[in-house]
Design a protein around this motif. Structure first.
Motif, short mmCIF file in Angstrom:
data_model
loop_
_atom_site.label_atom_id
_atom_site.label_comp_id
_atom_site.label_asym_id
_atom_site.label_seq_id
_atom_site.Cartn_x
_atom_site.Cartn_y
_atom_site.Cartn_z
N ILE A 1 0.75 -1.22 0.00
CA ILE A 1 0.05 -0.02 -0.11
C ILE A 1 1.00 1.28 0.01
CG2 ILE A 1 -1.53 1.34 1.62
CD1 ILE A 1 -3.12 -1.01 1.96
N TYR B 1 0.48 3.79 -3.10
CA TYR B 1 0.23 5.33 -2.60
C TYR B 1 1.30 6.29 -3.29
CZ TYR B 1 -0.82 9.47 -0.12
OH TYR B 1 -0.96 11.11 -0.02
N LEU C 1 -1.88 4.89 6.67
CA LEU C 1 -1.70 3.65 5.60
C LEU C 1 -1.83 2.52 6.46
CD1 LEU C 1 0.64 5.01 2.96
CD2 LEU C 1 -1.79 5.04 3.11
N ILE D 1 -8.70 7.66 2.63
CA ILE D 1 -7.67 7.07 1.96
C ILE D 1 -8.01 6.20 0.94
CG2 ILE D 1 -5.81 5.27 2.57
CD1 ILE D 1 -5.65 6.26 5.37
N THR E 1 -8.12 7.93 -2.43
CA THR E 1 -7.04 8.34 -3.00
C THR E 1 -6.78 7.72 -4.54
OG1 THR E 1 -5.94 8.88 -0.81
CG2 THR E 1 -4.60 8.83 -2.36
N ASN F 1 -4.13 6.52 -6.42
CA ASN F 1 -3.48 5.53 -6.40
C ASN F 1 -3.54 4.28 -5.34
OD1 ASN F 1 -1.77 6.83 -8.15
ND2 ASN F 1 -0.11 7.24 -6.67
N ILE F 2 -4.41 4.62 -4.60
CA ILE F 2 -5.19 3.56 -3.38
C ILE F 2 -6.10 3.01 -4.07
CG2 ILE F 2 -5.91 2.97 -1.09
CD1 ILE F 2 -3.07 3.41 -1.21
#
Length: 207
Positions: free
Chosen positions: A30, A34, A162, A192, A195, A197-198
């Motif tokens: 992760i 991220y 994270l 989160i 987000t 990219n996550i």
């Protein structure tokens, strides 16, 4: 500056080796997701043939630009530092470590539970596990509130945020309502999760 940093990171030779599950490697995955860093996500079912070649004879293992690291928290801490997610001062780094160590303690109790065979022992360990999660999540909720509700440490996302995200992501497979009593924590996790990219990682990672 950011462009040069991104190019330098993309040129690194990075490989993360673990079993085909989330477990002790998902936080590292992760963090890498991220950060938007390319790496080789190697998943193996058995380590018998090369166990003696691994640091401390276990996984996960990170191969980073010719160097090899073992121990899951060490790997994640290193990656967090490399990608600017460890905090901006010594005290922030210590506060982030504090949260991550708390999550690691919870995972260790969970590991005891998974290994138990005796029904009575499993029941005892399950209560120990759920009690610890409840108590520690309450403390994390209070830490969030004290820090203004946005992040656990400082004014920016760190690997502490994270870490709790990765842990809850693991727990909610069996306990989807695990954070419903913790409004600030739930809000942090939702932010989160959204987000870019996550979100991409969650949609594309191997099952």
């Amino acid at each position: 500056m950011r462009g040069h940093l991104k190019l330098a990171l993309e040129m690194k030779d990075i490989k993360l080796i673990y079993f085909p599950t989330k477990g002790r490697a998902e936080l590292a995955r992760i963090i890498l997701a991220y950060a938007g860093v390319r790496y080789t996500d190697t998943r193996v079912k058995d380590i018998t043939t090369f166990k003696d070649q691994l640091p401390f004879a276990q996984l996960p293992v990170l191969e980073y630009d010719g160097q090899t690291l073992g121990q899951s928290v060490t790997i994640s801490r290193f990656l967090a530092h490399e990608f600017g997610l460890s905090g901006v001062s010594d005290i922030e780094r210590a506060e982030a470590d504090e949260v991550v160590d708390t999550i690691a303690e919870c995972m260790n109790v969970g590991a005891e539970l998974r290994k138990a065979d005796d029904p009575a022992e499993k029941e005892k360990l399950f209560k120990k596990f759920t009690d610890k999660i409840s108590a520690d999540f309450h403390k994390i909720e209070m830490k969030l509130e004290k820090n203004g509700g946005q992040f656990l440490v400082g004014n920016n996302l760190t690997w502490a945020d994270l870490a709790i995200f990765a842990f809850v992501d693991l727990l909610k497979e069996d306990q989807p309502e695990i954070t419903e009593k913790f409004a600030l924590l739930s809000n942090l996790l939702k932010r989160i999760e959204q987000t870019p990219n996550i979100k991409k990682w969650l949609q594309t990672r191997p099952n």
